[in-house]
Design a protein around this motif. Structure first.
Motif, PDB file in Angstrom:
ATOM      1  N   GLU A 183       1.011  -1.264   0.030  1.00 52.72           N
ATOM      2  CA  GLU A 183       0.055   0.047   0.000  1.00 52.72           C
ATOM      3  C   GLU A 183       0.771   1.322  -0.029  1.00 52.72           C
ATOM      4  O   GLU A 183       0.388   2.326  -0.686  1.00 52.72           O
ATOM      5  CB  GLU A 183      -0.882   0.094   1.257  1.00 52.72           C
ATOM      6  CG  GLU A 183      -2.041  -0.960   1.070  1.00 52.72           C
ATOM      7  CD  GLU A 183      -2.674  -1.134   2.439  1.00 52.72           C
ATOM      8  OE1 GLU A 183      -2.096  -1.305   3.472  1.00 52.72           O
ATOM      9  OE2 GLU A 183      -3.922  -1.443   2.234  1.00 52.72           O
ATOM     10  N   SER A 188       3.493   5.610  -5.671  1.00 56.99           N
ATOM     11  CA  SER A 188       3.711   5.452  -7.005  1.00 56.99           C
ATOM     12  C   SER A 188       2.608   6.262  -7.598  1.00 56.99           C
ATOM     13  O   SER A 188       2.757   7.002  -8.771  1.00 56.99           O
ATOM     14  CB  SER A 188       3.600   3.983  -7.465  1.00 56.99           C
ATOM     15  OG  SER A 188       4.595   3.392  -6.781  1.00 56.99           O
ATOM     16  N   ASP A 234       3.832   1.337  -1.238  1.00 51.92           N
ATOM     17  CA  ASP A 234       4.387   1.611  -2.602  1.00 51.92           C
ATOM     18  C   ASP A 234       3.364   2.115  -3.652  1.00 51.92           C
ATOM     19  O   ASP A 234       3.859   3.004  -4.554  1.00 51.92           O
ATOM     20  CB  ASP A 234       5.013   0.260  -3.074  1.00 51.92           C
ATOM     21  CG  ASP A 234       5.700   0.462  -4.365  1.00 51.92           C
ATOM     22  OD1 ASP A 234       5.453  -0.414  -5.348  1.00 51.92           O
ATOM     23  OD2 ASP A 234       6.672   1.095  -4.474  1.00 51.92           O
ATOM     24  N   GLU A 235       2.184   1.580  -3.579  1.00 54.03           N
ATOM     25  CA  GLU A 235       1.089   2.142  -4.522  1.00 54.03           C
ATOM     26  C   GLU A 235       0.631   3.529  -4.156  1.00 54.03           C
ATOM     27  O   GLU A 235       0.517   4.193  -5.093  1.00 54.03           O
ATOM     28  CB  GLU A 235      -0.245   1.053  -4.204  1.00 54.03           C
ATOM     29  CG  GLU A 235      -1.333   1.602  -5.273  1.00 54.03           C
ATOM     30  CD  GLU A 235      -2.662   0.680  -4.796  1.00 54.03           C
ATOM     31  OE1 GLU A 235      -2.188  -0.408  -4.146  1.00 54.03           O
ATOM     32  OE2 GLU A 235      -3.502   0.871  -5.429  1.00 54.03           O
ATOM     33  N   HIS A 236       0.632   3.882  -2.952  1.00 54.42           N
ATOM     34  CA  HIS A 236       0.452   5.242  -2.632  1.00 54.42           C
ATOM     35  C   HIS A 236       1.438   6.136  -3.066  1.00 54.42           C
ATOM     36  O   HIS A 236       0.985   7.175  -3.759  1.00 54.42           O
ATOM     37  CB  HIS A 236       0.342   5.486  -1.066  1.00 54.42           C
ATOM     38  CG  HIS A 236       0.057   6.744  -0.613  1.00 54.42           C
ATOM     39  ND1 HIS A 236      -1.142   7.429  -0.840  1.00 54.42           N
ATOM     40  CD2 HIS A 236       0.964   7.668   0.104  1.00 54.42           C
ATOM     41  CE1 HIS A 236      -0.961   8.462  -0.230  1.00 54.42           C
ATOM     42  NE2 HIS A 236      -0.081   8.664   0.334  1.00 54.42           N
TER      43      HIS A 236
END
Lengths: 185, 1031
Positions: free
Chosen positions: B402, B408, B404-406
């Protein structure tokens, strides 16, 4: 600068010299420039023989020196004053002293012809550069135009007057040298 | 009126914050890593290095000392923005009052990390300022620790305190020297100092724990240097903090802290500047990119994510740009793009061998101009908006995917348009100033009067004056700027008793035309260039040009003999129509670093057209320089300037200095005046026997030789805490003139200094002893010319001998190779007493009158000078501006001078500067009269009002010629009451209106005095009202 330093380091200094005043009797003229003493030339100020360019002088000193038997002293003092007070009176007495130097042979023989010519040009300079110049008597109140004295000196030398100048007779029979147009009666 | 406690209570209740008692903060080490717990809840530090400093101020600015309304308005504007961004903590230092810590916490929920720098930038120990803290000194340790404990006691029960922080990269400032340290091999010295530092950390940490158990303690280290010593000497450290500038990733930092120290890690400073050094432009996108990567990394290393699990947050450096960082005391109004150090970790604007860290551009918000109250608007850059989105995520409730996704999903480049819009607003509001840099208008109405005073200006008793100064600034790129100011005159006042002033150049002048008729020239010199300068900042060099814009000297950077003179002349430059300085200075960088070349028609007042080159280097404790000055030509005739032009000259100097522990050794050689070799001069010698014209003197004539061009100087300075001392000796040949005088401050503010002229030898020495906050500083100098002055001896012609005896008069520098002036024989004794309870604001800095922050500081300087001989002649100017040499000089004398300077500073806009003086003095010309004079200058500030006054008894008039010709006044009084607008710049309001008066009583020694039969004094006075408006 470095060679200067090295050269200086190898040259011993001359000892200082006591100062006892300037012997004007022994003063000699140094012919340093072709127009020396003629306005606006100032070469006398750089002449090492000229003591008046090296020490403080006063206006009265001119008159003291001018009666000195050595006309070279008189030449230098008047020429010095001419450089920073360019007036006809100073120029006239420069010429007068140059004439005295010639008359008294107070220079090297081979320099006398040049000095004679210089004296004539100095007189001429009074008329061309300072045509209205005057000199004062001892009281400082009575002014006498220098033009007449100058013209007389030139005539005595056998030199021509500058263009436009003539010697005439005044209303009371006195000699007058002028460059002004005259009324012909 | 401050809003607390009522609003405080209301806000606290509204925010649901605890109303009473401090927070309880602990470091929690769970199985999955470290966390900070505040009142039992995990607390991820989204912190900011925050400060409030308007443009034009520096580290001496006292924000918390401003009116509470101003403080609150500033906090409300700034904290709102910080809270909006998601920031929950700020880093502060112990000057913030506890009530404001609580206000910020209660109103905005933002905690404060309280940071004591522990002597990082010096400390006052027993009243003595120690600029380089010696952590090995027991007394120093004791004093600093006591101060830290006092801080802890003061704040420990304050709501909103998050934790204690100690130091600020102290490991980068370990520069003290001692016998023990110097005995070690070089490579071990720094580590030995570090041991002292970290052992002190350990002691202080334990001492804080003993008084406060509610807040953890961290240190703000410089990166991870000496982590082994931290582990060894500070075993009870709670939080490892560091200032880290490793670019977008700190690589192994978190892991090393976990492995070597087993501690949570907190960034105390990190981030990026917002200036692209390669492209020479602001680059907020670059800054946002770095912060994006740095915060993602922090998130990934928080507890529970399988990496180091020890990141607890960080404090971004910094909130808004620091315009004062470059130079720190100058160019405070300039947003300097200069990069001061190289860091290859910041690759996006790095070029090998070139600096790329732009100290004044680290803000994540840019800064606008201040208003009348000292408040300003900030303009958040891309990083602000990016982090606002990033901080939404709680790291303790998200897994790695999460996180990393946030991150990115956040494009750091997508916020540029937001900042561009804000920046456009800022630039629009300043657009006028980008073109018109300065617009000053001065309007005044004058009236004069007096009795028994001659006229100096004609018959007008009422007049007016208008004077305009438009200025323009051009900045085609960040690397090039230029400015020019003009002076435009309206009417020029003639109704004034002070006849020389800048605008007097435009006074009507009466002339005679060709027909002999009088005519008045009314409009002369109405427009002229007042000042101009330009600046070019290239990678390989810097080039500055100046015209009537002052410059500093080089005496702190290898100019041991003061060739490059300081060119700050204050109001005299305008009064006397100075045309200086005029020239350029080229400064080399990189491979040419250390080389400086100055050239120009008049680099300082009175200089000939000249070129000065200097090569200066510091290598550890050693410094050295080589300098050469070459006059290029005789100066042009400059009308209106009253300046003594020197003969053409050249000079060369060599200098070396070495810092040996607490002692500094300096030695230099000078070679100057070679063009005078062969010039003749006269010397005098007193004799008992036969003498020149019975004057009692014998005179000799001599010539300048090569050794007369040589000079040497040696100086030893010892600084050891409460006792500082120096001793210095000089020898200079007859024509080995150095520069314009010693402008350095050796230890303290002594008046007696080396006169840099040739033809002298001197010895001097002094000591400054500090007893508490009082400094007692005796100083002494003896100087003697190699050749003394010439006496005045009247001359004459001897008709009998035909010898002409010229008058002897004092020498002067225009016709003699040297003259005895400031280098006349002198025994000088001085006692300086100074009281300064806040040595951080150095009493002897040029701007101390308005920067001094002590409630009371002062000094008394008593100087005795004994001159057993006269001197040679100085110069003067006639009223028409013609220079002449005085025919004589003042006689031998003993002079006493006492001057005082007192600053009363109760704060809140009130300041009183008082300078009494008294003593005896001699004229600069040839007057034989000794003057006894005394008086006082006073300046009282009350917010925007200023009352200035002066009273002088028996003193010279205001101009240099008054002292030249010994013109004094029995009594002079002046007063000036004004009201200003905006802020004071260098102590003065550029925009103000007011009234002023000058009154002088005259006697027989005064200019323009008309003698009356009964000898009564005369008087003259002037009264004026004025308004000055400046942009």
């Amino acid at each position: 600068m470095l060679p200067l330093l090295i050269l200086g380091a190898c040259t011993p200094p001359e000892p200082a010299r006591y100062f006892y005043g300037v012997d004007l009797d022994a003063l000699e003229l140094n012919v340093s420039a072709k127009n020396m003493g003629i306005y606006p030339d100032d070469s006398v100020m750089f002449d090492s023989n000229n003591p008046f360019a090296q020490y403080p002088i006063s206006e009265d000193l001119r008159w003291d020196i001018t009666t000195h038997p050595n006309p070279v002293a008189g030449f230098y003092i008047w020429a010095t004053f001419l450089t920073f007070i360019p007036i006809g009176e100073n120029q006239f007495y420069v010429a007068d002293k140059l004439q005295a130097i010639v008359d008294q042979s107070r220079a090297e023989p081979d320099e006398l012809p040049f000095l004679d010519d210089l004296a004539g040009r100095a007189y001429t300079s009074v008329l061309t550069n300072f045509p209205d110049a005057v000199t004062y008597d001892a009281t400082g109140t009575v002014a006498t135009p220098l033009s007449t004295w100058t013209c007389q000196a030139l005539m005595d030398r056998g030199d021509p007057l500058p263009p436009g100048w003539i010697m005439a007779t005044g209303p009371e029979g006195e000699l007058l040298c002028t460059n002004q147009p005259l009324e012909i009666e | 009126m401050p809003l607390f406690p009522h609003a405080l209570l209301a806000a606290s209740i509204a925010l649901g914050q605890p109303v009473e008692g401090p927070n309880t903060v602990v470091v929690d080490r769970a199985e999955d890593g470290w966390r900070l717990l505040v009142d039992g809840e995990p607390y991820f530090v989204r912190g900011m290095n925050w400060g409030y400093m308007p443009i034009g101020e520096n580290y001496t600015y006292d924000f918390w000392g401003q009116h509470p309304d101003v403080v609150q308005d500033a906090l409300d504007a700034e904290m709102e923005l910080l809270r909006g961004m998601g920031v929950n903590s700020i880093r502060q230092f112990p000057d913030i009052p506890p009530e404001w810590v609580e206000y910020i916490y209660d109103t905005y929920g933002i905690t404060t990390m309280m940071n004591h720098t522990m002597g990082r930038y010096g400390f006052s120990v027993d009243g003595v300022w120690r600029p380089s803290t010696n952590y090995a000194d027991p007394r120093t340790r004791e004093v600093i620790k006591a101060d830290i404990i006092a801080m802890a006691e003061r704040y420990k029960d304050t709501r909103g305190i998050l934790m204690w922080m100690l130091g600020n990269e102290n490991n980068y400032g370990l520069s003290w020297s001692s016998f023990e340290i110097e005995n070690l091999p070089k490579e071990e010295r720094h580590r030995e100092r570090a041991k002292s530092l970290y052992s002190m950390y350990g002691e202080v940490i334990d001492a804080i724990h003993a008084v406060d158990d509610k807040h953890p303690v961290g240190i703000a280290n410089g990166d991870l240097q000496y982590s082994d010593l931290i582990a060894e000497y500070a075993p009870n450290l709670d939080v490892m903090g560091s200032n880290v500038y490793r670019g977008v990733s700190s690589r192994d930092l978190f892991d090393r802290v976990a492995d070597e120290l087993e501690l949570p890690f907190l960034y105390t400073e990190f981030g990026s500047d917002a200036y692209n050094a390669t492209q020479g432009r602001e680059d907020d996108v670059m800054q946002a990119w770095y912060l994006h990567g740095q915060w993602q990394e922090i998130y990934e290393h928080t507890a529970g994510h399988g990496r180091a699990d020890n990141a607890i947050g960080g404090y971004i450096f910094q909130w808004s740009d620091g315009w004062w960082k470059t130079g720190q005391t100058e160019n405070l109004d300039i947003h300097d793009p200069a990069a001061s150090w190289e860091n290859d970790a910041y690759r996006r604007d790095w070029t090998p061998g070139e600096n790329n860290m732009n100290e004044e551009w680290f803000g994540i918000a840019s800064k606008g101009e201040r208003n009348d109250r000292g408040l300003y608007t900030v303009y958040p850059r891309s990083a602000y908006w990016m982090l606002k989105d990033a901080f939404v995520l709680d790291p303790y409730s998200a897994d790695m995917a999460e996180i990393d996704e946030h991150f990115s999903a956040i494009d750091s480049g997508s916020y540029a348009a937001t900042y561009q819009g804000l920046n456009a607003q800022r630039e629009l509001s300043q657009m006028k100033r980008a073109v018109v840099a300065n617009l000053r208008t001065e309007l005044s109405m004058w009236t004069v009067g007096g009795s028994r005073v001659g006229s100096n200006r004609g018959s007008r008793t009422l007049d007016h004056m208008e004077s305009f100064f438009p200025g323009f600034r051009v900045e085609p790129s960040k690397k090039v700027s230029a400015r020019v100011d003009f002076s435009v005159l309206g009417n020029v006042n003639t109704a004034t008793i002070n006849e020389i002033f800048y605008e007097s150049r435009g006074e009507p002048v009466s002339l005679i035309d060709a027909a002999g008729d009088p005519v008045e020239w009314m409009d002369r010199d109405r427009v002229r260039v007042y000042a101009a300068e330009f600046h070019v900042d290239e990678k390989g060099f810097e080039l500055e040009g100046f015209y009537r814009v002052g410059h500093y000297h080089w005496q702190y950077e290898g100019d041991f003999f003061g060739m490059f003179q300081e060119a700050y002349y204050g109001p005299n430059l305008d009064i006397y129509n100075g045309e200086a300085p005029l020239g350029v200075v080229w400064t080399g960088k990189k491979k040419l670093d250390g080389l400086k070349i100055a050239a120009g028609p008049q680099l300082f007042w009175g200089a000939n057209p000249t070129m000065i080159a200097k090569y200066y280097k510091e290598r550890g404790a050693l410094e050295y320089s080589l300098m050469h000055q070459e006059d290029i030509a005789a100066p042009p005739q400059v009308g209106g300037q009253r300046v003594i032009q020197e003969q053409l000259t050249r000079k060369t100097s060599l200098y070396t200095g070495y810092q040996l522990g607490e002692t500094k050794l300096e030695v230099g050689g000078l070679w100057a005046g070679t063009e005078k070799i062969g010039m003749t001069f006269m010397s005098a010698e007193e004799v008992d026997g036969p003498s020149y014209l019975d004057s009692g003197y014998r005179f000799t004539e001599d010539e300048i030789y090569w050794f007369d061009t040589l000079g040497a100087k040696g100086k030893v300075t010892f600084a050891a805490g409460p006792v500082n001392a120096y001793v210095q000796g000089n020898y200079k040949g007859r024509v080995a003139d150095a520069g314009g005088g010693d402008r350095t401050t050796t230890i303290t503010g002594w008046s007696l200094k080396d006169d840099f002229r040739g033809n002298q030898w001197n010895v001097m020495g002094g000591a400054a002893v500090s007893i508490g906050q009082l400094q007692i500083a005796p100083n002494a100098i003896y100087q003697k010319p190699l050749d003394g002055p010439l006496p005045v001896v009247g001359g004459g012609l001897s008709p009998d001998s035909g010898i002409w005896y010229p008058s002897i008069v004092p020498r002067n520098k225009l016709i003699s190779p040297f003259a005895v002036l400031g280098n006349r024989e002198m025994l000088g004794l001085e006692l300086l007493l100074a009281f300064d309870p806040t040595p951080g604001t150095f009493m002897w800095l040029w701007d101390n009158d308005w920067r001094e922050d002590a409630n009371f500081a002062g000094s008394i300087d008593i100087v005795y000078r004994r001159y057993p001989t006269s001197r040679d002649a100085d110069f003067g100017w006639t009223a028409e501006g013609m220079m002449f040499a005085f025919p004589g000089a003042p006689p031998p004398a003993s002079l006493l001078d006492v001057t005082g300077r007192f600053i009363v500073n109760p704060g809140r806009g009130v300041r009183w500067i008082v300078k009494p003086y008294g003593g005896t003095g001699q004229a600069d010309g040839d007057s034989q009269r000794l003057v006894t004079r005394y008086g006082v200058d006073s300046s009282l500030w009350w917010n925007r009002s200023t009352l200035k006054g002066a009273a002088r008894v028996g003193d010279w008039g205001p101009y240099d010629y008054h002292r030249d010709f010994n013109l004094t006044y029995p009594l002079q009084l002046s007063g000036d009451l004004s009201r200003g607008f905006g802020r004071r710049i260098d102590g003065i309001f550029p925009t103000k209106f007011g009234v002023l008066t000058n009154i002088r009583w005259l006697d027989k020694y005064s200019e323009r005095f008309v003698l009356s039969p009964n000898g009564t004094w005369g008087n003259e006075w002037e009264l004026a009202s004025y308004i000055e408006v400046a942009l």
